[in-house]
Design a protein around this motif. Sequence first.
Motif, PDB file in Angstrom:
ATOM      1  N   GLY A  94     -22.538 -14.894  30.741  1.00 47.92           N
ATOM      2  CA  GLY A  94     -22.405 -13.574  30.129  1.00 47.92           C
ATOM      3  C   GLY A  94     -23.649 -12.709  30.285  1.00 47.92           C
ATOM      4  O   GLY A  94     -23.554 -11.478  30.401  1.00 47.92           O
ATOM      5  N   ILE A  95     -24.810 -13.355  30.298  1.00 48.33           N
ATOM      6  CA  ILE A  95     -26.075 -12.620  30.467  1.00 48.33           C
ATOM      7  C   ILE A  95     -26.051 -11.832  31.779  1.00 48.33           C
ATOM      8  O   ILE A  95     -26.606 -10.740  31.869  1.00 48.33           O
ATOM      9  N   ARG A  96     -25.389 -12.402  32.771  1.00 45.78           N
ATOM     10  CA  ARG A  96     -25.377 -11.780  34.100  1.00 45.78           C
ATOM     11  C   ARG A  96     -24.219 -10.796  34.286  1.00 45.78           C
ATOM     12  O   ARG A  96     -24.107 -10.170  35.339  1.00 45.78           O
ATOM     13  N   LYS A  97     -23.364 -10.667  33.279  1.00 45.30           N
ATOM     14  CA  LYS A  97     -22.250  -9.709  33.377  1.00 45.30           C
ATOM     15  C   LYS A  97     -22.735  -8.346  32.867  1.00 45.30           C
ATOM     16  O   LYS A  97     -23.259  -8.246  31.749  1.00 45.30           O
ATOM     17  N   PRO A  98     -22.533  -7.302  33.680  1.00 47.39           N
ATOM     18  CA  PRO A  98     -23.129  -5.993  33.371  1.00 47.39           C
ATOM     19  C   PRO A  98     -22.706  -5.394  32.026  1.00 47.39           C
ATOM     20  O   PRO A  98     -23.465  -4.638  31.434  1.00 47.39           O
ATOM     21  N   TYR A  99     -21.513  -5.713  31.521  1.00 50.31           N
ATOM     22  CA  TYR A  99     -21.060  -5.142  30.251  1.00 50.31           C
ATOM     23  C   TYR A  99     -21.159  -6.135  29.107  1.00 50.31           C
ATOM     24  O   TYR A  99     -20.597  -5.931  28.047  1.00 50.31           O
ATOM     25  N   CYS A 100     -21.870  -7.249  29.339  1.00 52.41           N
ATOM     26  CA  CYS A 100     -21.927  -8.291  28.305  1.00 52.41           C
ATOM     27  C   CYS A 100     -23.368  -8.539  27.862  1.00 52.41           C
ATOM     28  O   CYS A 100     -23.728  -8.290  26.718  1.00 52.41           O
ATOM     29  N   LYS A 101     -24.185  -9.040  28.802  1.00 45.33           N
ATOM     30  CA  LYS A 101     -25.619  -9.212  28.538  1.00 45.33           C
ATOM     31  C   LYS A 101     -25.940 -10.170  27.401  1.00 45.33           C
ATOM     32  O   LYS A 101     -26.953 -10.014  26.715  1.00 45.33           O
ATOM     33  N   GLU A 102     -25.072 -11.119  27.155  1.00 43.71           N
ATOM     34  CA  GLU A 102     -25.367 -12.109  26.117  1.00 43.71           C
ATOM     35  C   GLU A 102     -24.727 -13.440  26.488  1.00 43.71           C
ATOM     36  O   GLU A 102     -23.790 -13.500  27.282  1.00 43.71           O
ATOM     37  N   ILE A 103     -25.251 -14.492  25.874  1.00 38.31           N
ATOM     38  CA  ILE A 103     -24.704 -15.836  26.081  1.00 38.31           C
ATOM     39  C   ILE A 103     -23.432 -15.981  25.246  1.00 38.31           C
ATOM     40  O   ILE A 103     -23.295 -15.352  24.189  1.00 38.31           O
ATOM     41  N   TYR A 104     -22.482 -16.780  25.756  1.00 39.49           N
ATOM     42  CA  TYR A 104     -21.326 -17.169  24.931  1.00 39.49           C
ATOM     43  C   TYR A 104     -21.615 -18.572  24.398  1.00 39.49           C
ATOM     44  O   TYR A 104     -21.854 -19.450  25.223  1.00 39.49           O
ATOM     45  N   PRO A 105     -21.570 -18.849  23.092  1.00 41.70           N
ATOM     46  CA  PRO A 105     -21.305 -17.917  22.006  1.00 41.70           C
ATOM     47  C   PRO A 105     -22.568 -17.192  21.545  1.00 41.70           C
ATOM     48  O   PRO A 105     -23.683 -17.633  21.795  1.00 41.70           O
ATOM     49  N   SER A 106     -22.318 -16.083  20.817  1.00 42.99           N
ATOM     50  CA  SER A 106     -23.419 -15.285  20.274  1.00 42.99           C
ATOM     51  C   SER A 106     -23.110 -14.937  18.813  1.00 42.99           C
ATOM     52  O   SER A 106     -22.069 -15.311  18.293  1.00 42.99           O
ATOM     53  N   GLY A 107     -24.020 -14.238  18.187  1.00 41.79           N
ATOM     54  CA  GLY A 107     -23.787 -13.655  16.857  1.00 41.79           C
ATOM     55  C   GLY A 107     -23.404 -14.653  15.791  1.00 41.79           C
ATOM     56  O   GLY A 107     -23.918 -15.776  15.749  1.00 41.79           O
ATOM     57  N   ILE A 108     -22.501 -14.242  14.925  1.00 44.10           N
ATOM     58  CA  ILE A 108     -22.105 -15.079  13.784  1.00 44.10           C
ATOM     59  C   ILE A 108     -21.434 -16.364  14.246  1.00 44.10           C
ATOM     60  O   ILE A 108     -21.623 -17.429  13.658  1.00 44.10           O
ATOM     61  N   PHE A 109     -20.674 -16.263  15.318  1.00 45.38           N
ATOM     62  CA  PHE A 109     -20.042 -17.477  15.849  1.00 45.38           C
ATOM     63  C   PHE A 109     -21.108 -18.529  16.170  1.00 45.38           C
ATOM     64  O   PHE A 109     -21.005 -19.690  15.781  1.00 45.38           O
ATOM     65  N   LEU A 110     -22.159 -18.090  16.841  1.00 40.65           N
ATOM     66  CA  LEU A 110     -23.251 -19.005  17.202  1.00 40.65           C
ATOM     67  C   LEU A 110     -23.936 -19.565  15.951  1.00 40.65           C
ATOM     68  O   LEU A 110     -24.250 -20.766  15.887  1.00 40.65           O
ATOM     69  N   GLU A 111     -24.148 -18.703  14.972  1.00 38.36           N
ATOM     70  CA  GLU A 111     -24.775 -19.182  13.720  1.00 38.36           C
ATOM     71  C   GLU A 111     -23.937 -20.270  13.070  1.00 38.36           C
ATOM     72  O   GLU A 111     -24.464 -21.254  12.555  1.00 38.36           O
ATOM     73  N   LEU A 112     -22.619 -20.080  13.084  1.00 37.84           N
ATOM     74  CA  LEU A 112     -21.730 -21.083  12.491  1.00 37.84           C
ATOM     75  C   LEU A 112     -21.769 -22.396  13.279  1.00 37.84           C
ATOM     76  O   LEU A 112     -21.728 -23.482  12.699  1.00 37.84           O
ATOM     77  N   VAL A 113     -21.865 -22.282  14.579  1.00 40.46           N
ATOM     78  CA  VAL A 113     -21.966 -23.479  15.418  1.00 40.46           C
ATOM     79  C   VAL A 113     -23.214 -24.269  15.042  1.00 40.46           C
ATOM     80  O   VAL A 113     -23.173 -25.488  14.842  1.00 40.46           O
ATOM     81  N   LYS A 114     -24.324 -23.547  14.903  1.00 38.35           N
ATOM     82  CA  LYS A 114     -25.588 -24.209  14.553  1.00 38.35           C
ATOM     83  C   LYS A 114     -25.538 -24.790  13.146  1.00 38.35           C
ATOM     84  O   LYS A 114     -25.954 -25.930  12.935  1.00 38.35           O
ATOM     85  N   ALA A 115     -25.007 -24.011  12.209  1.00 40.21           N
ATOM     86  CA  ALA A 115     -24.949 -24.459  10.814  1.00 40.21           C
ATOM     87  C   ALA A 115     -24.104 -25.718  10.673  1.00 40.21           C
ATOM     88  O   ALA A 115     -24.302 -26.515   9.761  1.00 40.21           O
ATOM     89  N   ASN A 116     -23.152 -25.904  11.588  1.00 38.55           N
ATOM     90  CA  ASN A 116     -22.266 -27.063  11.503  1.00 38.55           C
ATOM     91  C   ASN A 116     -22.664 -28.188  12.459  1.00 38.55           C
ATOM     92  O   ASN A 116     -21.906 -29.146  12.638  1.00 38.55           O
ATOM     93  N   ASP A 117     -23.834 -28.024  13.068  1.00 36.93           N
ATOM     94  CA  ASP A 117     -24.351 -29.070  13.960  1.00 36.93           C
ATOM     95  C   ASP A 117     -23.393 -29.450  15.071  1.00 36.93           C
ATOM     96  O   ASP A 117     -23.272 -30.638  15.412  1.00 36.93           O
ATOM     97  N   ILE A 118     -22.726 -28.477  15.615  1.00 34.05           N
ATOM     98  CA  ILE A 118     -21.829 -28.765  16.736  1.00 34.05           C
ATOM     99  C   ILE A 118     -22.667 -28.815  18.008  1.00 34.05           C
ATOM    100  O   ILE A 118     -23.531 -27.966  18.233  1.00 34.05           O
ATOM    101  N   LYS A 119     -22.404 -29.835  18.789  1.00 35.81           N
ATOM    102  CA  LYS A 119     -23.205 -30.041  19.998  1.00 35.81           C
ATOM    103  C   LYS A 119     -22.899 -28.956  21.031  1.00 35.81           C
ATOM    104  O   LYS A 119     -21.734 -28.646  21.284  1.00 35.81           O
ATOM    105  N   MET A 120     -23.960 -28.406  21.603  1.00 37.71           N
ATOM    106  CA  MET A 120     -23.781 -27.412  22.652  1.00 37.71           C
ATOM    107  C   MET A 120     -24.378 -27.941  23.949  1.00 37.71           C
ATOM    108  O   MET A 120     -25.462 -28.511  23.958  1.00 37.71           O
TER     109      MET A 120
END
Length: 264
Positions: free
Chosen positions: A221-247
């Motif tokens: 996503g970082i390399r996509k001109p209209y995205c510029k971010e990793i998947y996942p990002s934002g609140i979704f990413l925070e929830l992933v981290k808070a729940n210790d889901i392996k990435m």
Amino acid sequence: MSNNKILRDGHIHSHYCPHGTSDSFELYVDKALKLGLKEISFTEHMPLPEMHLEPEFFKSCAPTIEEIGEYIKELDCIKSKYKNDIKINTGFEVDYVEGLEEETKKTLNAFGKKLEDSILSVHFIKLENAYYCVDAGIKEFKKLADILGSVEKVYDSYYETLLKAIKSDLGNYKPKRIGHPTLVRIFNKEYPSEYNNIKLFKEIINEIKERNYEIDFNTAGIRKPYCKEIYPSGIFLELVKANDIKMIYGSDAHNASDVGKDFQ
Ligand SMILES: [Zn+2]
Ligand SMILES: [Zn+2]
């Protein structure tokens, strides 16, 4: 995620991808070795089930059954060629296509014994009896938002499909890693949205956690001109981290030079 050097790329395509490049397996592996990676997974698109899509577009999505057989055979040679240098896994990026779970399971079962590391991704959402690809292009995305009434509704329908993918029965070889879970944000710079359906996010995260699934931490996503971010990002990413889901880091490389890209 730690600050240690990332030694594994869990999401790489190949010259068998019809929308990819002709870069050879050797070029991909050489790039991985140059970066000092210890393990890589080739996760080529698994052939799609027969579905109603514009024929040219359908052909561009994934290799045919015959081609994917060749992919597996060629990978066997590549693996033995590099066996002292790097761990190479054979895998698929499997599309979850709502309503075509049985057909998907059949293809997975046909190749399952050869699969070592695969990814389950949502690219299509089903509306009425038609399928729409969320990352096909900005025009197609706009069309989808018009049909549904808003960008938020596209997001809702993407995440609802993702939830179904996680819960789906795709048999014994169903992948345990969920691909680019916020892919629907691919055009967020052009179509910004305050979307935050935390209830739905939490449901998704809980279902992932319950099954001990992993997430593809996808840098494409970082390399996509209209995205510029990793998947996942934002609140979704925070929830992933808070729940210790392996990435697991994935470059989603469709050419050799993108292997391990944006990992540090
Ligand atoms: Zn692809
Ligand atoms: Zn994908």
